[in-house]
Design a protein around this motif. Structure first.
Motif, PDB file in Angstrom:
ATOM      1  N   ALA A  89       1.204  -0.603   0.008  1.00 43.83           N
ATOM      2  CA  ALA A  89      -0.117  -0.116  -0.487  1.00 43.83           C
ATOM      3  C   ALA A  89       0.731   1.101   0.252  1.00 43.83           C
ATOM      4  CB  ALA A  89      -1.176   0.280   1.439  1.00 43.83           C
ATOM      5  N   LYS A  90       2.559   0.971   0.863  1.00 47.06           N
ATOM      6  CA  LYS A  90       2.707   2.156   1.025  1.00 47.06           C
ATOM      7  C   LYS A  90       3.937   2.269  -0.967  1.00 47.06           C
ATOM      8  CE  LYS A  90       4.769   5.836   3.038  1.00 47.06           C
ATOM      9  NZ  LYS A  90       4.611   6.989   3.836  1.00 47.06           N
ATOM     10  N   ILE A  91       3.813   2.022  -0.855  1.00 51.08           N
ATOM     11  CA  ILE A  91       4.485   1.706  -2.842  1.00 51.08           C
ATOM     12  C   ILE A  91       3.360   2.899  -3.287  1.00 51.08           C
ATOM     13  CG2 ILE A  91       6.344   0.395  -4.089  1.00 51.08           C
ATOM     14  CD1 ILE A  91       7.035  -0.948  -2.852  1.00 51.08           C
ATOM     15  N   GLY A  92       2.233   1.713  -3.472  1.00 54.59           N
ATOM     16  CA  GLY A  92       1.467   2.317  -4.320  1.00 54.59           C
ATOM     17  C   GLY A  92       0.973   3.375  -3.986  1.00 54.59           C
ATOM     18  N   GLU A  93       0.858   3.978  -2.541  1.00 52.35           N
ATOM     19  CA  GLU A  93       0.751   5.065  -2.443  1.00 52.35           C
ATOM     20  C   GLU A  93       1.795   6.278  -3.161  1.00 52.35           C
ATOM     21  OE1 GLU A  93       0.985   6.133   1.426  1.00 52.35           O
ATOM     22  OE2 GLU A  93      -0.481   5.171   2.166  1.00 52.35           O
ATOM     23  N   LEU A 117       6.111 -10.773  -4.150  1.00 52.19           N
ATOM     24  CA  LEU A 117       6.274 -10.840  -5.854  1.00 52.19           C
ATOM     25  C   LEU A 117       5.541  -9.509  -6.586  1.00 52.19           C
ATOM     26  CD1 LEU A 117       6.947 -11.585  -8.528  1.00 52.19           C
ATOM     27  CD2 LEU A 117       4.719 -13.358  -8.805  1.00 52.19           C
ATOM     28  N   LYS A 118       4.151  -9.693  -5.412  1.00 54.57           N
ATOM     29  CA  LYS A 118       3.251  -7.701  -5.320  1.00 54.57           C
ATOM     30  C   LYS A 118       4.716  -6.311  -5.343  1.00 54.57           C
ATOM     31  CE  LYS A 118      -0.398  -5.682  -4.325  1.00 54.57           C
ATOM     32  NZ  LYS A 118      -1.858  -5.093  -3.782  1.00 54.57           N
ATOM     33  N   VAL A 119       4.921  -7.529  -4.243  1.00 54.25           N
ATOM     34  CA  VAL A 119       5.564  -5.631  -3.696  1.00 54.25           C
ATOM     35  C   VAL A 119       7.181  -5.728  -4.841  1.00 54.25           C
ATOM     36  CG1 VAL A 119       7.761  -4.762  -2.168  1.00 54.25           C
ATOM     37  CG2 VAL A 119       5.384  -5.859  -1.144  1.00 54.25           C
ATOM     38  N   LEU A 120       6.991  -6.337  -5.227  1.00 51.95           N
ATOM     39  CA  LEU A 120       8.213  -5.730  -6.054  1.00 51.95           C
ATOM     40  C   LEU A 120       8.001  -5.897  -7.615  1.00 51.95           C
ATOM     41  CD1 LEU A 120      10.971  -9.741  -5.402  1.00 51.95           C
ATOM     42  CD2 LEU A 120      11.083  -7.407  -4.512  1.00 51.95           C
ATOM     43  N   CYS A 121       7.195  -6.371  -8.070  1.00 52.28           N
ATOM     44  CA  CYS A 121       6.574  -5.544  -9.053  1.00 52.28           C
ATOM     45  C   CYS A 121       6.144  -4.205  -9.031  1.00 52.28           C
ATOM     46  CB  CYS A 121       5.112  -6.341  -9.280  1.00 52.28           C
ATOM     47  SG  CYS A 121       4.885  -8.324 -10.057  1.00 52.28           S
ATOM     48  N   LEU A 122       5.214  -3.495  -8.196  1.00 51.79           N
ATOM     49  CA  LEU A 122       4.483  -2.694  -7.344  1.00 51.79           C
ATOM     50  C   LEU A 122       6.354  -1.132  -7.637  1.00 51.79           C
ATOM     51  CD1 LEU A 122       2.692  -2.835  -4.493  1.00 51.79           C
ATOM     52  CD2 LEU A 122       2.301  -1.372  -7.294  1.00 51.79           C
ATOM     53  N   GLY A 123       7.434  -2.309  -6.938  1.00 50.97           N
ATOM     54  CA  GLY A 123       8.441  -1.471  -7.143  1.00 50.97           C
ATOM     55  C   GLY A 123       9.875  -1.154  -7.899  1.00 50.97           C
ATOM     56  N   THR A 124       9.201  -2.093  -8.946  1.00 50.63           N
ATOM     57  CA  THR A 124       9.756  -1.635 -10.540  1.00 50.63           C
ATOM     58  C   THR A 124       9.433  -1.099 -11.011  1.00 50.63           C
ATOM     59  OG1 THR A 124       9.418  -4.046 -10.883  1.00 50.63           O
ATOM     60  CG2 THR A 124      11.712  -4.334 -10.109  1.00 50.63           C
ATOM     61  N   GLY A 125       8.391  -1.337 -11.012  1.00 50.69           N
ATOM     62  CA  GLY A 125       7.880  -0.108 -12.010  1.00 50.69           C
ATOM     63  C   GLY A 125       7.603   1.517 -11.912  1.00 50.69           C
ATOM     64  N   LEU A 157       6.818  -8.469 -13.712  1.00 47.90           N
ATOM     65  CA  LEU A 157       8.362  -8.145 -13.334  1.00 47.90           C
ATOM     66  C   LEU A 157       9.336  -8.621 -13.695  1.00 47.90           C
ATOM     67  CD1 LEU A 157      10.140  -7.507 -10.615  1.00 47.90           C
ATOM     68  CD2 LEU A 157      10.200 -10.143 -10.535  1.00 47.90           C
ATOM     69  N   LEU A 158       9.351  -9.241 -14.817  1.00 48.18           N
ATOM     70  CA  LEU A 158      10.332  -9.127 -16.036  1.00 48.18           C
ATOM     71  C   LEU A 158      10.616  -8.194 -17.138  1.00 48.18           C
ATOM     72  CD1 LEU A 158      10.288 -13.000 -16.343  1.00 48.18           C
ATOM     73  CD2 LEU A 158      12.282 -11.885 -15.437  1.00 48.18           C
ATOM     74  N   GLY A 159       9.028  -7.463 -16.997  1.00 42.74           N
ATOM     75  CA  GLY A 159       8.589  -6.004 -18.046  1.00 42.74           C
ATOM     76  C   GLY A 159       9.406  -5.310 -17.523  1.00 42.74           C
ATOM     77  N   ASN A 160       8.801  -4.779 -16.482  1.00 38.71           N
ATOM     78  CA  ASN A 160       9.210  -4.066 -15.897  1.00 38.71           C
ATOM     79  C   ASN A 160      10.395  -3.991 -15.776  1.00 38.71           C
ATOM     80  OD1 ASN A 160       6.347  -2.858 -15.277  1.00 38.71           O
ATOM     81  ND2 ASN A 160       6.709  -3.639 -12.877  1.00 38.71           N
ATOM     82  N   MET A 161      11.458  -5.074 -14.995  1.00 38.11           N
ATOM     83  CA  MET A 161      13.123  -5.031 -14.865  1.00 38.11           C
ATOM     84  C   MET A 161      13.351  -4.623 -16.652  1.00 38.11           C
ATOM     85  SD  MET A 161      13.908  -7.715 -12.184  1.00 38.11           S
ATOM     86  CE  MET A 161      15.308  -6.823 -11.815  1.00 38.11           C
ATOM     87  N   CYS A 162      13.023  -5.280 -17.626  1.00 34.02           N
ATOM     88  CA  CYS A 162      13.960  -4.902 -18.418  1.00 34.02           C
ATOM     89  C   CYS A 162      13.451  -3.398 -19.945  1.00 34.02           C
ATOM     90  CB  CYS A 162      13.429  -6.342 -19.713  1.00 34.02           C
ATOM     91  SG  CYS A 162      13.972  -7.815 -19.283  1.00 34.02           S
ATOM     92  N   PHE A 163      13.018  -2.499 -18.985  1.00 34.71           N
ATOM     93  CA  PHE A 163      12.496  -1.432 -19.411  1.00 34.71           C
ATOM     94  C   PHE A 163      13.303  -0.377 -20.028  1.00 34.71           C
ATOM     95  CE2 PHE A 163      10.649   2.964 -19.245  1.00 34.71           C
ATOM     96  CZ  PHE A 163      10.260   3.203 -20.794  1.00 34.71           C
ATOM     97  N   GLN A 164      14.203  -0.248 -21.149  1.00 32.37           N
ATOM     98  CA  GLN A 164      14.995   0.216 -21.546  1.00 32.37           C
ATOM     99  C   GLN A 164      15.955   0.126 -20.589  1.00 32.37           C
ATOM    100  OE1 GLN A 164      13.428   4.943 -21.020  1.00 32.37           O
ATOM    101  NE2 GLN A 164      11.786   4.428 -22.763  1.00 32.37           N
ATOM    102  N   LEU A 198      13.170  -2.972   0.121  1.00 26.21           N
ATOM    103  CA  LEU A 198      12.835  -3.521  -1.390  1.00 26.21           C
ATOM    104  C   LEU A 198      13.762  -4.522  -1.507  1.00 26.21           C
ATOM    105  CD1 LEU A 198      10.708  -1.255  -1.985  1.00 26.21           C
ATOM    106  CD2 LEU A 198      10.381  -1.613  -4.229  1.00 26.21           C
ATOM    107  N   GLU A 199      14.953  -4.052  -1.115  1.00 23.21           N
ATOM    108  CA  GLU A 199      16.458  -5.255  -1.744  1.00 23.21           C
ATOM    109  C   GLU A 199      16.411  -5.828  -0.509  1.00 23.21           C
ATOM    110  OE1 GLU A 199      19.920  -1.729  -3.157  1.00 23.21           O
ATOM    111  OE2 GLU A 199      19.375  -2.276  -0.966  1.00 23.21           O
ATOM    112  N   PHE A 200      15.971  -5.794   0.383  1.00 23.03           N
ATOM    113  CA  PHE A 200      16.067  -6.883   1.737  1.00 23.03           C
ATOM    114  C   PHE A 200      14.305  -8.386   1.216  1.00 23.03           C
ATOM    115  CE2 PHE A 200      14.002  -9.746   5.763  1.00 23.03           C
ATOM    116  CZ  PHE A 200      14.481 -10.098   5.756  1.00 23.03           C
ATOM    117  N   LEU A 201      13.567  -7.038   0.890  1.00 18.26           N
ATOM    118  CA  LEU A 201      12.634  -8.318   0.169  1.00 18.26           C
ATOM    119  C   LEU A 201      12.929  -9.364  -1.089  1.00 18.26           C
ATOM    120  CD1 LEU A 201       9.281  -6.040   1.202  1.00 18.26           C
ATOM    121  CD2 LEU A 201      10.385  -7.656   3.368  1.00 18.26           C
TER     122      LEU A 201
END
Length: 502
Positions: A280-284, A336-344, A408-415, A303-306
């Motif tokens: 929720a915090k990362i979404g904010e 995984l949800k947290v990491l998707c939000l973070g990598t976005g 997750l892979l798509g976010n990490m590969c962006f540019q 996020l690195e810890f998670l």
């Protein structure tokens, strides 16, 4: 000048009444609970809403308040809760109120409270007031439990905890005294009381008192970690309790000591609560305006810890089977949800994007779950049957797993050429292309697969060549591809990838 003289006269008059009762030979219940005494303290409380009055408050009132509250404490200690005098509880409430008001933006009065030795008395009273009633017929729900505690008891508790908060605000010396007196047992008592408002005020006191030193003490101590668990459980039971959430997001998670020392000690259910708060915090922060970003963003070390937790434990999800209550699987999905939000949010978490080991783990788990799905009809299998609402599949812990891995892979590969190349080297491109069709176990997976292919191919001719060299099994939906700026056509039996004309 007349108003000032009137206020000073009123303050002195109230102080005299307070002194009259505080210095009586024997502070019996009838004396402490006297209505005249309460009415004068109520007037004092009202007067102290003014900053000017706080600065001219006679010093004697603090010592007199200490005498009265000592008598209150003796009464509470010598009687069972159902024998506590309502008058005494009322007097204690008014004492805490006027002391609370006296401390607002006034370090002189904060010091006077300390000098009158009011903190030990206050914390002892908090412990008694926070006690839950003895239950002889089993446990009760929280709402039923509140009914068992008198409203006057809860009101006195709230005001006592508020006093500790106002006393600590902006004053490191007071914070240290309050921490030493209340940590950990008084805090645990207040957090566990049947009144959520008082528990919320306790979170406020903790928020004020926590610094680098006290945070280290908190996370390294068994009772401190129990306190953290109690706060998180409170956040789950009372989601509208702002101070609880602020304590977690602005204090706990902002400390480098917190997750490495606390996360693994938490019960699985409590870890899930914490991960939901982090999401929720990362979404904010994702939706925050530029001026708010600094206050909204969690540190990258969270996020690195998670991410490390995900990499270490992701294979446990393969053994989930049909168990819809597998908490380990739920935790992997939450991670995984947290990491998707973070990598976005690359501009905030670029260090996360650069974690090749995370990228490799994502490809590996996608490979393993895809292979598992082809072994038979199971939760990892692709299915295009119409799934009715509220079906077991929808509530299965791994529902949406492969979709989120591809996201997750798509976010990490962006540019990011390095990550684009890494996915190709790991033979992840055919794996992602294999998920461009509808899968009821993974809603919107085809859209995320197309998004990820777009990010893999952007500015990367080697990845485009891999796709062009694949065996032709038919074209994906070109309309969806065009939305991402890609067009795939056939030329002499080969697939050609190029930018779509706008």
């Amino acid at each position: 000048m007349a108003d000032e003289n009137t206020s000073l006269g009123s303050l002195r008059s109230c102080a005299e009444v307070l002194n009259e009762y505080a210095t009586k030979g024997e502070l019996i219940v009838e004396v402490i609970g006297c209505r005249r005494l309460q009415e004068n303290i109520e007037i004092l409380t009202e007067l102290l809403k003014s900053q000017e009055n706080r600065t001219i408050l006679p010093e004697s009132v603090f010592q007199d308040a200490s005498c009265l509250l000592e008598a209150v404490l003796q009464h509470l200690e010598s009687s069972p809760p159902d024998g506590w005098s309502q008058g005494v509880l009322g007097t204690s409430t008014e004492c805490f109120r006027f002391l609370r008001n006296s401390c607002v933006s006034c370090q002189a009065n904060q010091l006077r409270v300390l000098n009158a030795d009011l903190v030990p008395t206050t914390t002892a009273i908090v412990t008694l007031l926070a006690k839950q009633p003895e239950l002889s017929n089993g446990s009760l729900e929280a709402a039923d439990l509140v009914v068992q505690v008198s409203s006057s008891q809860m009101l006195a508790l709230r005001c006592a905890v508020q006093l500790l908060g106002n006393l600590s605000s902006g004053n490191p010396s007071s914070q240290d005294v309050v921490w030493q007196a209340a940590y950990p047992d008084v805090f645990l008592s207040a957090l566990g009381c049947p009144d959520p408002t008082a528990a919320g005020y306790c979170c406020m006191v903790l928020h004020v008192c926590l610094n680098d030193t006290t945070m280290q003490q908190l996370v390294l101590d068994t009772k401190g970690r129990l306190l953290v668990q109690t706060v998180l459980d409170l956040c789950e039971r009372q989601p509208d309790l702002d101070w609880g959430l602020l304590l977690v997001t602005e204090k706990f998670l902002m400390s480098k000591f917190f997750l490495p020392n606390v996360y693994s000690t938490l019960p699985l259910e409590t870890r899930i609560i914490l991960l939901d708060i982090i999401s929720a915090k990362i979404g904010e922060s994702e939706s925050s305006s530029p001026g708010e970003e600094e206050d909204q963003v969690l540190p990258v070390f969270v996020l690195e810890f998670l991410a490390a937790e995900f990499q270490e434990n992701f294979q446990t999800i393969l053994s989930v089977g049909e168990n819809t209550e597998n908490l380990e699987a739920v935790i992997i999905m939450k991670l995984l949800k947290v990491l998707c939000l973070g990598t976005g949010q690359q501009e905030k978490y670029m260090e996360l994007i650069r974690m090749e080991s995370l990228l490799a783990s994502g490809v590996e788990l996608l490979r393993l779950t895809t292979a598992a799905g082809k072994l038979g009809d199971n939760i990892f299998s692709q299915t295009q049957k119409m799934v009715p609402p509220d079906s077991p599949d929808d509530v299965h812990p791994v529902h949406g797993l492969k979709r989120d891995l591809i996201r997750l892979l798509g976010n990490m590969c962006f540019q990011n050429t390095s990550n684009q190349d890494k996915v190709r080297e790991l033979e992840g491109i055919p794996l992602i292309l294999d998920h461009c069709s509808i899968d009821d176990h993974n809603p919107y997976i085809s859209q995320w697969a197309i998004f990820t292919i777009r990010n893999l191919c952007e500015g990367n001719h080697d990845n485009q060549a891999v796709i062009a060299g694949l065996e032709n099994k038919g074209l994906a939906d070109n309309i969806a591809l065009n939305d991402f700026g890609i067009e795939v056509t056939e030329d002499d039996g080969k697939l050609v990838v190029k930018s779509a004309d706008k």
